[in-house]
Enzyme design. Sequence first.
Site, PDB file in Angstrom:
ATOM      1  N   LYS A 114       0.825  -1.214  -0.111  1.00 16.70           N
ATOM      2  CA  LYS A 114       0.094  -0.160  -0.157  1.00 16.70           C
ATOM      3  C   LYS A 114       0.656   1.276   0.015  1.00 16.70           C
ATOM      4  O   LYS A 114       0.477   2.178  -0.549  1.00 16.70           O
ATOM      5  CB  LYS A 114      -0.972   0.090   1.050  1.00 16.70           C
ATOM      6  CG  LYS A 114      -1.987  -0.934   1.172  1.00 16.70           C
ATOM      7  CD  LYS A 114      -2.943  -0.983   1.888  1.00 16.70           C
ATOM      8  CE  LYS A 114      -4.405  -1.914   1.719  1.00 16.70           C
ATOM      9  NZ  LYS A 114      -5.407  -1.512   2.594  1.00 16.70           N
ATOM     10  N   LYS A 201      -5.439 -10.095  -5.374  1.00 17.47           N
ATOM     11  CA  LYS A 201      -6.371 -10.440  -4.527  1.00 17.47           C
ATOM     12  C   LYS A 201      -7.459  -9.521  -4.762  1.00 17.47           C
ATOM     13  O   LYS A 201      -7.530  -8.538  -5.339  1.00 17.47           O
ATOM     14  CB  LYS A 201      -5.908  -9.989  -3.313  1.00 17.47           C
ATOM     15  CG  LYS A 201      -6.934 -10.287  -2.134  1.00 17.47           C
ATOM     16  CD  LYS A 201      -6.505  -9.690  -0.536  1.00 17.47           C
ATOM     17  CE  LYS A 201      -6.722  -8.352  -0.595  1.00 17.47           C
ATOM     18  NZ  LYS A 201      -6.722  -7.843   0.827  1.00 17.47           N
ATOM     19  N   LYS A 204     -11.676  -4.704  -2.296  1.00 20.68           N
ATOM     20  CA  LYS A 204     -13.039  -3.598  -2.383  1.00 20.68           C
ATOM     21  C   LYS A 204     -12.270  -2.258  -2.920  1.00 20.68           C
ATOM     22  O   LYS A 204     -13.147  -1.203  -3.044  1.00 20.68           O
ATOM     23  CB  LYS A 204     -13.818  -3.372  -1.159  1.00 20.68           C
ATOM     24  CG  LYS A 204     -13.102  -3.297   0.043  1.00 20.68           C
ATOM     25  CD  LYS A 204     -14.162  -3.523   1.158  1.00 20.68           C
ATOM     26  CE  LYS A 204     -13.349  -3.548   2.475  1.00 20.68           C
ATOM     27  NZ  LYS A 204     -13.690  -4.751   3.476  1.00 20.68           N
TER      28      LYS A 204
HETATM   29  P1  AMP Z   1     -10.540  -6.556   4.786  1.00 21.21           P
HETATM   30  O1  AMP Z   1     -11.727  -6.172   3.743  1.00 21.21           O
HETATM   31  O2  AMP Z   1      -9.299  -6.202   4.322  1.00 21.21           O
HETATM   32  O3  AMP Z   1     -10.864  -5.749   6.145  1.00 21.21           O
HETATM   33  O4  AMP Z   1     -10.509  -7.928   4.993  1.00 21.21           O
HETATM   34  C1  AMP Z   1     -11.637  -8.607   6.019  1.00 21.21           C
HETATM   35  C2  AMP Z   1     -11.523 -10.083   5.955  1.00 21.21           C
HETATM   36  O5  AMP Z   1     -11.710 -10.456   4.670  1.00 21.21           O
HETATM   37  C3  AMP Z   1     -10.118 -10.667   6.255  1.00 21.21           C
HETATM   38  O6  AMP Z   1     -10.298 -11.801   7.046  1.00 21.21           O
HETATM   39  C4  AMP Z   1      -9.402 -10.876   5.001  1.00 21.21           C
HETATM   40  O7  AMP Z   1      -8.441 -11.751   4.821  1.00 21.21           O
HETATM   41  C5  AMP Z   1     -10.763 -11.321   4.176  1.00 21.21           C
HETATM   42  N1  AMP Z   1     -10.465 -10.943   2.772  1.00 21.21           N
HETATM   43  C6  AMP Z   1     -10.402 -10.001   2.264  1.00 21.21           C
HETATM   44  N2  AMP Z   1     -10.191  -9.970   0.857  1.00 21.21           N
HETATM   45  C7  AMP Z   1     -10.250 -11.287   0.552  1.00 21.21           C
HETATM   46  C8  AMP Z   1     -10.108 -12.193  -0.769  1.00 21.21           C
HETATM   47  N3  AMP Z   1     -10.030 -11.650  -1.803  1.00 21.21           N
HETATM   48  N4  AMP Z   1     -10.169 -13.563  -0.525  1.00 21.21           N
HETATM   49  C9  AMP Z   1     -10.440 -14.138   0.764  1.00 21.21           C
HETATM   50  N5  AMP Z   1     -10.571 -13.577   1.661  1.00 21.21           N
HETATM   51  C10 AMP Z   1     -10.639 -12.133   1.690  1.00 21.21           C
END
Ligand code: AMP
Length: 338
Positions: A114, A201, A204
């Site tokens: 990032k 990955k 969002k």
């Molecule tokens: P975040 O949106 O970064 O706060 O992620 C929240 C949760 O979703 C965390 O446990 C991440 O590891 C999981 N996560 C986010 N993006 C992915 C993805 N593309 N595939 C699988 N898990 C994800």
Amino acid sequence: MENKKRMVSGITATGTITLGNYIGAIKNFVELQDKFEMYIFVANLHAITSPIDKLKLKNNIKSMVALYFACGLDPKKVKIFIQSEVLEHTQLGWILTCNSTLGELNRMTQFKDKSTKVKSSNGTEFIPTGLLTYPLLMAADILLYDPDFVPVGKDQKQHIELTRNIAERMNSKYGEMFKIPGDYIAKIGSKIMDLQDPTKKMSKSSDNPKSYISLLDDLKEVEKKIKSAVTDSENIVKYDPEKKPGVSNLITIYSSIKNQTIEETESYFKDKDYGQFKNEVTKCVCDLISSIQENYNKLYDSKEVEQWLEEGANSARFIANKKLNKVMNLIGLNYKRK
Ligand code: AMP
Ligand code: TRP
């Protein structure tokens, strides 16, 4: 008396929830809620590590709360709350900041990724400090609750390792204060990939909305996104993340939603072409999303949700406060003995 193992986890309120978040995190929370004592929060403090519009943030928080319940988290089983409503998170976060080093934070790959995006403008001058220190707030989110496991997607593994290192270090320096948490990573779907660039990955925060599916996307939009997902020219539905990352990603999505193995999915699509394959993936994702959206629309403005959140925050505060006091006593921050 039953003695369930405990789990804690959260999702950052930087946007709505993606299919990656659902498969990598929420789906597991829902499956685990009967077996574990669970604390799940909306990580709103994590959402301000990079600049975010105020109205957008408010909407994200409200929408994420409703989505948690709409995806099947049961307020009778899981304590759901908003991170900033339990003040202990930030206080322990500061204490952990003072028990970690720049070296360990600089090694976090998420920070490296990032920060390089910002760095191009002018050295480190414009890198938000929160981007560097956020794993310490995450460590506080975890250590306050003495969880046995933290269910997350693969990208968070390194942050949990950091959490364990800090906990071990502080336990030996000040006396036993934290339980050492394990991570819980699902076998299928712990890293759902970007639909347009399946070597990255699904996120969002991507600039290209075609690269991710939001749980709140219009179904027509979902169909378009899956139909335009990058595959290859082989026309054989086979799992091979190295050589066929796009197809493998769709196989993973399908297998996870259908609760079946990769091999079962491969054999089901053995004699089908990419057109048929994508039609079925679309159908299974749309079925899932439409039932979530139906629940979501009922819950979005409901008073019940506010009540559940308040109960969740009260339960969380009770545990977090005891833990914070223990830490403060052991470190010497409380001058009165309690
Ligand atoms: P975040 O949106 O970064 O706060 O992620 C929240 C949760 O979703 C965390 O446990 C991440 O590891 C999981 N996560 C986010 N993006 C992915 C993805 N593309 N595939 C699988 N898990 C994800
Ligand atoms: N940092 C996590 C992410 O971006 C979200 C998160 C914040 C989290 N605090 C947490 C996950 C505590 C698990 C436990 O994916």
